[in-house]
Each structure stands twice: as C-alpha cells, then as structure tokens.
Motif scaffolding. Structure first.
Motif, PDB file in Angstrom:
ATOM      1  N   LYS A 255      -6.746  -1.664  -6.502  1.00  0.00           N
ATOM      2  CA  LYS A 255      -7.040  -0.931  -5.266  1.00  0.00           C
ATOM      3  C   LYS A 255      -5.876  -0.999  -4.271  1.00  0.00           C
ATOM      4  O   LYS A 255      -6.057  -0.941  -3.054  1.00  0.00           O
TER       5      LYS A 255
ATOM      6  N   THR B 195      -1.166   3.188  -6.762  1.00  0.00           N
ATOM      7  CA  THR B 195      -1.559   4.302  -7.618  1.00  0.00           C
ATOM      8  C   THR B 195      -0.332   5.078  -8.058  1.00  0.00           C
ATOM      9  O   THR B 195       0.631   5.227  -7.294  1.00  0.00           O
TER      10      THR B 195
ATOM     11  N   GLY C  84       1.263   8.242   0.307  1.00  0.00           N
ATOM     12  CA  GLY C  84       1.486   8.807  -1.018  1.00  0.00           C
ATOM     13  C   GLY C  84       2.677   9.734  -1.042  1.00  0.00           C
ATOM     14  O   GLY C  84       3.017  10.370  -0.033  1.00  0.00           O
TER      15      GLY C  84
ATOM     16  N   GLU D 165      -8.300   1.398 -12.623  1.00  0.00           N
ATOM     17  CA  GLU D 165      -9.163   2.570 -12.733  1.00  0.00           C
ATOM     18  C   GLU D 165      -8.306   3.801 -13.009  1.00  0.00           C
ATOM     19  O   GLU D 165      -7.148   3.858 -12.598  1.00  0.00           O
TER      20      GLU D 165
ATOM     21  N   GLY E 135       0.735   8.484 -11.035  1.00  0.00           N
ATOM     22  CA  GLY E 135       0.200   9.396 -12.019  1.00  0.00           C
ATOM     23  C   GLY E 135       1.081  10.610 -12.229  1.00  0.00           C
ATOM     24  O   GLY E 135       2.205  10.701 -11.712  1.00  0.00           O
TER      25      GLY E 135
ATOM     26  N   LYS F 274      -8.354   8.053 -12.720  1.00  0.00           N
ATOM     27  CA  LYS F 274      -9.058   9.222 -12.202  1.00  0.00           C
ATOM     28  C   LYS F 274      -8.356  10.508 -12.608  1.00  0.00           C
ATOM     29  O   LYS F 274      -7.341  10.886 -12.028  1.00  0.00           O
TER      30      LYS F 274
ATOM     31  N   PHE G  43     -11.306   5.531  -4.213  1.00  0.00           N
ATOM     32  CA  PHE G  43     -10.423   6.420  -4.961  1.00  0.00           C
ATOM     33  C   PHE G  43     -10.562   7.861  -4.474  1.00  0.00           C
ATOM     34  O   PHE G  43      -9.643   8.648  -4.565  1.00  0.00           O
TER      35      PHE G  43
ATOM     36  N   ASN H 209      -4.411   9.896 -12.301  1.00  0.00           N
ATOM     37  CA  ASN H 209      -3.830   8.816 -11.514  1.00  0.00           C
ATOM     38  C   ASN H 209      -4.453   7.485 -11.890  1.00  0.00           C
ATOM     39  O   ASN H 209      -5.673   7.386 -12.058  1.00  0.00           O
ATOM     40  N   LEU H 210      -3.613   6.462 -11.993  1.00  0.00           N
ATOM     41  CA  LEU H 210      -4.077   5.095 -12.181  1.00  0.00           C
ATOM     42  C   LEU H 210      -4.185   4.414 -10.822  1.00  0.00           C
ATOM     43  O   LEU H 210      -3.321   4.585  -9.960  1.00  0.00           O
ATOM     44  N   TRP H 211      -5.247   3.633 -10.624  1.00  0.00           N
ATOM     45  CA  TRP H 211      -5.499   2.909  -9.375  1.00  0.00           C
ATOM     46  C   TRP H 211      -5.547   1.430  -9.743  1.00  0.00           C
ATOM     47  O   TRP H 211      -6.474   0.967 -10.412  1.00  0.00           O
TER      48      TRP H 211
ATOM     49  N   TYR I 215      -6.261  13.942  -2.274  1.00  0.00           N
ATOM     50  CA  TYR I 215      -6.347  13.181  -1.030  1.00  0.00           C
ATOM     51  C   TYR I 215      -6.557  14.090   0.184  1.00  0.00           C
ATOM     52  O   TYR I 215      -6.739  13.601   1.293  1.00  0.00           O
TER      53      TYR I 215
ATOM     54  N   GLN J  80      -1.650   1.486  -0.973  1.00  0.00           N
ATOM     55  CA  GLN J  80      -2.621   1.161   0.062  1.00  0.00           C
ATOM     56  C   GLN J  80      -2.018   0.031   0.902  1.00  0.00           C
ATOM     57  O   GLN J  80      -2.137  -1.147   0.577  1.00  0.00           O
TER      58      GLN J  80
END
Length: 308
Positions: free
Chosen positions: A241, A244, A270, A214, A246, A216, A307, A236-238, A36, A262
C-alpha cells in the motif's frame, strides 16, 4: 534554413488546430491516469473515496511538437454527513494550438447498498459549462483564410449522468458526460462547432497476490459519433500500500509506463509516460503526465489508502 521536419511538424499542428475549432466530434481530453481521475469520467464516483479527496493532474502531450495538447484538471469530492450522498467539483483546461477548452461542472451522487456483501450502486448527475476560446495571434499563417480573422468565444451548458456499480474489490461504471448536442455558428459558415455526446465505460478488479501485493487491471472505453472508439487497458501492482507501478496500452495510439508512491496516508503522487505508436512517434519524444492526490481523514476514522 528551414528543415523538412520543421515543416512537417507545422503542418501536423495546423491540421490538429483546424480539427479542434471546426468540429467537436473528436474525443474529450484523455488521461493515462484515468484510474486515479475517475470523477472526470463518471459523476457517480463523487464521494466514493469515503473522505474529502482532491486530485490534480497535468498532462503534456507529444513533447517536441509546438502547439501540442496541454491538459490540467482539478477534482474535489467528498461524501456528506449522510454518506449515501456525494458532492464533487471538476475543472478541466485543455489547450491545443490556438484553441483552449475549459470544462467546469458540479457533480452529485447517491449510493444504494444492494446486499450485505458490500455491493453498491451509485447514481450520478452533473451540470456545468463548456467554454471554447481561440486566439489566432498565437500562430503564423501564410495566405490565411478569412475564418482566421475572427477569434471564437463559445459557451454552452453541460448535463450528464452516470452509474457506478462497485464493491471493495471491483467496479464498473457507465457515463455520458453531456447529453446536450449543441451547434454553434459564427459569421462564417466555415466556423461551425458541434458538441456531441460522449460515452464512457470504465472498470477494474483488485486481485490479492499476497499479503503485501495487489494487482489491479483496469479499462476505459470512450466513444463519440464521428470519431474512432478509444480503448485503454492497464495493469498496476500495489505493493505494501505504498508503491505502485504498471503498464498501459491505448488502442492504436500508445503504450505507457506508470509509477506512483503513497507519500503519506493522505498524499499520493503518480507519474505516467506515454510512447506514441503511430506515425507521430517520429516527431515527438512522448507524453508526460503527473497526478497528485490529497485526502483528509474524518474525525474518529483511520485513513487507509485504497486502490480505487
């Protein structure tokens, strides 16, 4: 009565302080949330969020050890009206014992479309200053060396560059934050500080596991002469949206748990917790890192959380 653990902690912190002020062959500040905080790693990332993006980070390392690292960073970047051009500003403050390093740099990127499938290559350059200040009055020393009688106040320029190859699904970046290797000397031969080139490689891929989930995986590799290579990997799982979470692993150093939310389309928060896997684990209760990201939508465009 002085406990043995207190003596050991004091010795550890003193060694770290000596390393930080006598040689800059160690790594630049490290982050668990590098995925990030990409502008601090690669200037070619400036403007790649496609909107005005402001990221603040606070890191408290090795809680329980006096004088352990404390890091704050602030990055601001955005594309211009010509969306191939991005500009950014990055400020980092990194404290370790009696020493504090400050990095301030401006970033410029230019993006070239490579094909119709959204593949792009961004070139980035950065320029700024690096400042080191020490204040030996913040510590207590028994029979101190003469070098501790004089504080250091050193300033040096920085010039760096990076490449960032990316699509909407993956990215790969290479960067050198500072090409200049500068030697600083004060009145004592013992107080020599050398700034050496760091090399960064970063990458990630987004897998669509379902319509709402998702994944990543990402990595960051850092190298500098005179210090071991540091490798970070994370996944990390999203979810929808919005949420997240991970895990991350830093080679021969720590394992981490990450979570984020978010809050609105323009605000993300985060949190990361690192557990040390080296011998230092006996003397600290871990590392905490908090990230805040604010983004502003452009007129006539819907701001959709991304993401990366």
């Amino acid at each position: 009565m002085i406990h043995k653990s207190s003596i050991i902690k004091g010795l550890i912190v003193l060694v770290f302080a000596l390393i930080s002020t006598s040689s800059f062959a160690q790594q630049d500040p490290q982050y668990t949330h590098y995925m990030y905080n990409t502008l601090s790693v690669n200037p070619a990332y400036a403007g790649q969020r496609e909107t005005l993006s402001v990221v603040g980070l606070h890191r408290t390392q090795w809680v329980g050890i006096n004088g352990a690292p404390q890091t704050q960073s602030l990055s601001i970047h955005s594309p211009l009206r010509n969306e191939r051009i991005g500009l950014g500003l990055n400020i980092v403050s990194d404290a370790l014992g009696p020493a504090r390093e400050t990095f301030v740099d401006a970033n410029f990127s230019y993006t070239l479309p490579l094909n119709a499938n959204d593949l792009k290559l961004s070139f980035g350059v950065k320029g700024g200053v690096h400042m080191l200040n020490t204040d030996w009055s913040k510590g207590r020393f028994q029979n101190p060396d003469v070098a501790f009688n004089q504080n250091l106040n050193l300033t040096s320029p920085m010039i760096g560059a990076g490449l960032y190859l990316h699509t909407r699904k993956w990215y790969l970046g290479l960067a050198v934050p500072n090409f200049l290797e500068t030697d600083h000397y004060n009145d004592f031969e013992e107080s020599v500080a050398t700034e050496r080139m760091h090399f960064y490689a970063i990458g990630g891929y987004v897998f669509n596991l379902s319509e709402t989930v998702e994944l990543k995986p990402a990595f960051l590799i850092k190298g500098v002469s005179g210090a071991p290579i540091i490798a970070d990997v994370s996944a990390n799982l999203w979810i929808q949206k919005k949420l997240t979470f991970g895990l991350a692993w830093r080679w021969d150093d720590s394992v981490s748990a990450l979570a984020g939310f978010q809050v609105t389309p323009g605000m993300f928060i985060g949190y990361g917790y690192d557990m040390t896997t080296t011998g230092l684990n006996n003397y600290n209760s871990g590392t905490h890192e908090v990230t805040l990201r604010f983004e502003v939508k452009k007129i006539g465009r819907i701001l959709s959380p991304r993401f990366f």
